[in-house]
Structure formats: C-alpha cells, structure tokens
Design an enzyme around this catalytic site. Structure first.
Site, mmCIF file in Angstrom:
data_model
loop_
_atom_site.group_PDB
_atom_site.id
_atom_site.type_symbol
_atom_site.label_atom_id
_atom_site.label_comp_id
_atom_site.label_asym_id
_atom_site.label_seq_id
_atom_site.Cartn_x
_atom_site.Cartn_y
_atom_site.Cartn_z
ATOM 1 N N LYS A 146 1.414 4.174 -2.533
ATOM 2 C CA LYS A 146 1.036 5.707 -2.565
ATOM 3 C C LYS A 146 2.515 6.797 -2.502
ATOM 4 O O LYS A 146 1.697 8.066 -3.290
ATOM 5 C CB LYS A 146 0.881 5.608 -1.045
ATOM 6 C CG LYS A 146 0.094 5.252 -0.370
ATOM 7 C CD LYS A 146 -2.026 5.989 -0.988
ATOM 8 C CE LYS A 146 -2.740 5.499 -1.499
ATOM 9 N NZ LYS A 146 -4.047 5.744 -1.855
ATOM 10 N N TYR A 184 0.771 -1.605 0.216
ATOM 11 C CA TYR A 184 0.188 0.285 0.192
ATOM 12 C C TYR A 184 0.745 0.777 0.385
ATOM 13 O O TYR A 184 0.516 1.969 -1.053
ATOM 14 C CB TYR A 184 -1.095 0.018 1.159
ATOM 15 C CG TYR A 184 -1.751 1.114 1.404
ATOM 16 C CD1 TYR A 184 -2.660 1.875 0.800
ATOM 17 C CD2 TYR A 184 -1.218 2.046 2.549
ATOM 18 C CE1 TYR A 184 -3.314 2.610 1.185
ATOM 19 C CE2 TYR A 184 -1.829 3.658 2.743
ATOM 20 C CZ TYR A 184 -2.614 3.681 1.980
ATOM 21 O OH TYR A 184 -3.856 4.941 2.412
HETATM 22 N N1 LIG Z 1 -8.343 6.999 5.805
HETATM 23 C C1 LIG Z 1 -6.859 8.193 6.057
HETATM 24 O O1 LIG Z 1 -6.409 7.761 7.076
HETATM 25 C C2 LIG Z 1 -6.405 7.946 4.808
HETATM 26 C C3 LIG Z 1 -4.443 8.349 5.502
HETATM 27 C C4 LIG Z 1 -4.799 8.515 3.663
HETATM 28 C C5 LIG Z 1 -4.170 8.646 2.604
HETATM 29 N N2 LIG Z 1 -5.843 8.210 2.625
HETATM 30 C C6 LIG Z 1 -5.956 7.376 1.206
HETATM 31 O O2 LIG Z 1 -7.612 8.405 0.995
HETATM 32 C C7 LIG Z 1 -7.824 7.763 0.075
HETATM 33 C C8 LIG Z 1 -9.442 7.477 -0.107
HETATM 34 O O3 LIG Z 1 -8.849 6.444 1.544
HETATM 35 P P1 LIG Z 1 -10.448 6.070 2.510
HETATM 36 O O4 LIG Z 1 -9.587 6.058 4.568
HETATM 37 O O5 LIG Z 1 -11.831 7.314 2.350
HETATM 38 O O6 LIG Z 1 -11.249 4.823 1.997
HETATM 39 P P2 LIG Z 1 -12.091 3.824 2.200
HETATM 40 O O7 LIG Z 1 -12.777 3.854 3.103
HETATM 41 O O8 LIG Z 1 -12.295 2.889 2.278
HETATM 42 O O9 LIG Z 1 -13.600 4.959 0.879
HETATM 43 C C9 LIG Z 1 -12.994 3.618 -0.001
HETATM 44 C C10 LIG Z 1 -13.893 4.434 -1.316
HETATM 45 O O10 LIG Z 1 -13.128 3.259 -2.401
HETATM 46 C C11 LIG Z 1 -13.897 2.891 -3.169
HETATM 47 N N3 LIG Z 1 -13.432 1.856 -3.656
HETATM 48 C C12 LIG Z 1 -12.634 0.803 -3.088
HETATM 49 N N4 LIG Z 1 -12.860 0.015 -4.376
HETATM 50 C C13 LIG Z 1 -13.208 0.151 -5.482
HETATM 51 C C14 LIG Z 1 -12.771 -0.785 -6.018
HETATM 52 N N5 LIG Z 1 -12.263 -1.240 -6.771
HETATM 53 N N6 LIG Z 1 -13.534 0.544 -8.101
HETATM 54 C C15 LIG Z 1 -14.008 1.376 -7.133
HETATM 55 N N7 LIG Z 1 -14.368 1.949 -5.980
HETATM 56 C C16 LIG Z 1 -13.835 1.230 -5.160
HETATM 57 C C17 LIG Z 1 -14.786 2.814 -1.992
HETATM 58 O O11 LIG Z 1 -16.636 2.413 -2.012
HETATM 59 P P3 LIG Z 1 -16.978 0.856 -2.118
HETATM 60 O O12 LIG Z 1 -16.420 0.416 -1.606
HETATM 61 O O13 LIG Z 1 -18.729 1.593 -2.717
HETATM 62 O O14 LIG Z 1 -16.638 1.001 -3.751
HETATM 63 C C18 LIG Z 1 -15.097 4.272 -1.374
HETATM 64 O O15 LIG Z 1 -15.663 4.697 -1.985
HETATM 65 C C19 LIG Z 1 -6.806 6.132 -0.049
HETATM 66 O O16 LIG Z 1 -6.719 6.788 -1.427
HETATM 67 C C20 LIG Z 1 -6.459 6.169 0.856
HETATM 68 O O17 LIG Z 1 -5.351 5.440 0.762
HETATM 69 C C21 LIG Z 1 -6.723 7.227 3.557
#
Ligand SMILES: NC(=O)c1ccc[n+]([C@@H]2O[C@H](COP(=O)([O-])OP(=O)(O)OC[C@H]3O[C@@H](n4cnc5c(N)ncnc54)[C@H](OP(=O)(O)O)[C@@H]3O)[C@@H](O)[C@H]2O)c1
Length: 303
Positions: free
Chosen positions: A195, A191
């Site tokens: 990133k 992962y």
């Molecule tokens: N949360 C953190 O602490 C954090 C920190 C740094 C960076 N980030 C980055 O921020 C971004 C969003 O993170 P998040 O925490 O909001 O993640 P999340 O809560 O897991 O949400 C992920 C989103 O992506 C969609 N998704 C997942 N697999 C998919 C697929 N195969 N096709 C289409 N849509 C898909 C999910 O919707 P469906 O399941 O409906 O498809 C959901 O809308 C990511 O790129 C992550 O790496 C997050």
C-alpha cells in the site's frame, strides 16, 4: 514569560488554521465535477463486491459507464445491474489478477482499448485473512499480495493511461491504505508495504502526468466495512464502502494523497502527534487483538 505567550499564540493560530481547513475540506468545498466525464468509461478493478463495487455504483450515478473487473462473474453481474439501474452502461470482465497469463493480459488490453476509458480505479487488493506475523506468513501468500497489489495494478495502469495521455484527459485512483502510509501496520507487513508502494507510485505519477491533463490520486482510508476488513456494520470510525467511495469521488482533483472520510483524517492527525514507537506498539496490540478475535470466531464456527 513573553516567549511562552508568543509560542502559545502561534500554536493557537496554527491549530485554528488547521481546524478551519479541515471543516472546509470535508463540508464546504465544491465537490469535483464529473460533468466532463459523463458517457465515458471508468474501469474499476476488484469490482465484484466491497469498495470496488461501491465505486462502480457511485461512478454510474455521476453518468459514467463502468467496466467491472474481478473473478466472480455472478457477483460482477449483480454490480452491473446496479450500474445499469443508474442509467449507465456496464461491461463485465472476468479476470484473475493473480494468475493472468500474458495472453489474458493481451486480451484485456484489446478489450479496454475498444472503450473510451477516462477513469481507472485501481481498487483490487488482497491481504492476509487475519493479521499475521511476517515470519509466519506463507511464501505463496506473500507472492500473491505482491502480484495483485503491485504487479497487476502497475500493469493495468500501463495499459489504460497511454490512451488518457493521447486524449489529455483522465482520472486514476489508487486504493492505498492508511495502514502503511499514515500509520505503521505490524502483522500486516507485506500488505502495508504494497500500500505504501501504491501511494508512492501514485504521487510520482501525479507529478509525471499533471502536464498531460491527468489527475492521479492515492486514497488512504483506515478501516471500511468489507469482506477484507471483516467489519460488516458501519460506525463513526468505520464508514461503509459507499460512503468512502462517495467522499473519495468528491475529493478528486484536490489532495494528491486523500483521506476522504473525515473521521479517518482525525485518526491520522491524532496518530501523527504520537512518537512512531508508540504508534507501532498501539497498532501491534490492536492487530494482535484482531487476530485473537478472528481465531476465536473460526474455532467457534468449527465447534
Ligand atoms: N476494507 C478496508 O478496510 C480497506 C482499508 C484501506 C484500504 N483498502 C483497500 O481497498 C481496496 C478494496 O478493499 P475491499 O475491502 O473492498 O476488499 P474486498 O472486500 O476483499 O474486495 C476485493 C475485491 O477484489 C477482487 N479480487 C480479489 N482478488 C482478485 C484477483 N486475484 N483477481 C481479480 N479480482 C480480485 C474481489 O473479487 P473476486 O473475489 O470476485 O475476484 C473483490 O471484488 C483494496 O485495495 C484494499 O487494500 C481497504
């Protein structure tokens, strides 16, 4: 010891300069103006919940219409309602970034080309459900992470950006991560590698597209409340998705690599003063702890 006083004075000046710049950046700088983008379309990937949904709502508040992409159609519709409640239009597009066929991509391209897209938020991202050692990861999971975080992100960028270049206008954001860019991330190896890739891609594109009037930014937060982080309650160190999205949209056009939430920048600064070996040990211990906690929780659920 005159030279010691000189070094001390220089260090003091350097620190004061950085503190003033930090305060200015987070509390006094004029936020990016979205006026020129009102009425145009933003595409947000992974918009059914979490950070993507928060970006969609924040963009709608700034007058942009939003095309929402993810797999869960009902959740996308809920977000679409929130977008429309801000007076913006929405389009819900059910799309699986891990499994889409060439035909699906072609159809998506046609759908997106029918909109005037000025903003792309490359938010979709997947991770292991708990920190896991590289040698214990399933091959299939590794492939899925690479497919969604790198291949699909790259592909949608290639679909959307040419039209922006034609119109000499656009904003492209990549949701990278502090883990992998600002700190090492043992037990999240694949992962964090993806990133770091997104961050490198964003900074390269920023250089290539600047002369076409397109702003490209890599966003590198640490933990944010979401399904992925499994942190539900926001705190000083863990902002809500809405807070991150708001701070991020304000920082557009300034830093190419942006850590928009102020406390995350403090964490990054502290980490940067530690030798890499210590950072690695610290994060490895943190992630082992998170894994054990997660395993205990799921064992309790099964009982
Ligand atoms: N949360 C953190 O602490 C954090 C920190 C740094 C960076 N980030 C980055 O921020 C971004 C969003 O993170 P998040 O925490 O909001 O993640 P999340 O809560 O897991 O949400 C992920 C989103 O992506 C969609 N998704 C997942 N697999 C998919 C697929 N195969 N096709 C289409 N849509 C898909 C999910 O919707 P469906 O399941 O409906 O498809 C959901 O809308 C990511 O790129 C992550 O790496 C997050």
């Amino acid at each position: 010891m005159a030279w010691l006083s000189i070094i001390g004075a220089l260090f003091l000046q350097y620190s004061i300069f950085h503190i003033i710049r930090f305060i200015y950046r987070h509390w006094f700088r004029k936020p990016f103006s979205w006026e020129l983008y009102r009425g145009e379309w933003a595409v947000v990937t992974g918009a059914s919940y979490g950070i993507g949904a928060a970006y969609a709502v924040e963009l709608a508040k700034r007058g942009l219409n939003v095309a929402l992409l993810a797999r869960s159609i009902d959740k996308l519709r809920d977000v679409a309602q929130q977008v429309e409640s801000k007076g913006a239009k929405s389009q819900v597009i059910s799309f699986d970034f891990a499994k889409a066929s060439s035909e699906d991509w072609k159809q998506l391209e046609n759908q997106l080309n029918s909109l005037t897209v000025s903003v792309l938020v490359n938010n979709v991202g997947v991770n292991v459900s708990l920190p896991t050692a590289f040698l214990e990861m399933e091959e299939e999971k590794m492939d899925q992470i690479l497919q969604v975080n790198i291949v699909a992100t790259q592909r949608i960028t290639r679909i959307v950006v040419p039209k922006m270049v034609e119109r000499r206008k656009g904003v492209v954001l990549f949701l990278s991560s502090g883990g992998g860019v600002l700190s090492p991330a043992p037990y999240l190896s694949v992962y964090s590698g993806t990133k770091a890739y997104e961050n490198a891609l964003a900074t390269a594109l920023a250089g290539e597209l600047e002369s076409s009037g397109i702003i490209v930014q890599s966003v590198t937060p640490f933990f944010v409340t979401s399904e992925m982080s499994k942190i539900r309650k926001s705190s000083l160190a863990v902002p809500s998705a809405a807070r991150l999205a708001r701070d991020s949209l304000q920082s557009v056009g300034y830093e190419v690599c942006s850590n928009p939430y102020w406390f995350h920048e403090c964490i990054a600064t502290i980490l940067s003063y530690l030798p890499l070996k210590l950072q690695i040990r610290y994060v490895a211990k943190l992630h082992r702890g998170l894994r054990e906690k997660g395993l205990r929780k799921s064992a309790q659920k099964k009982e």
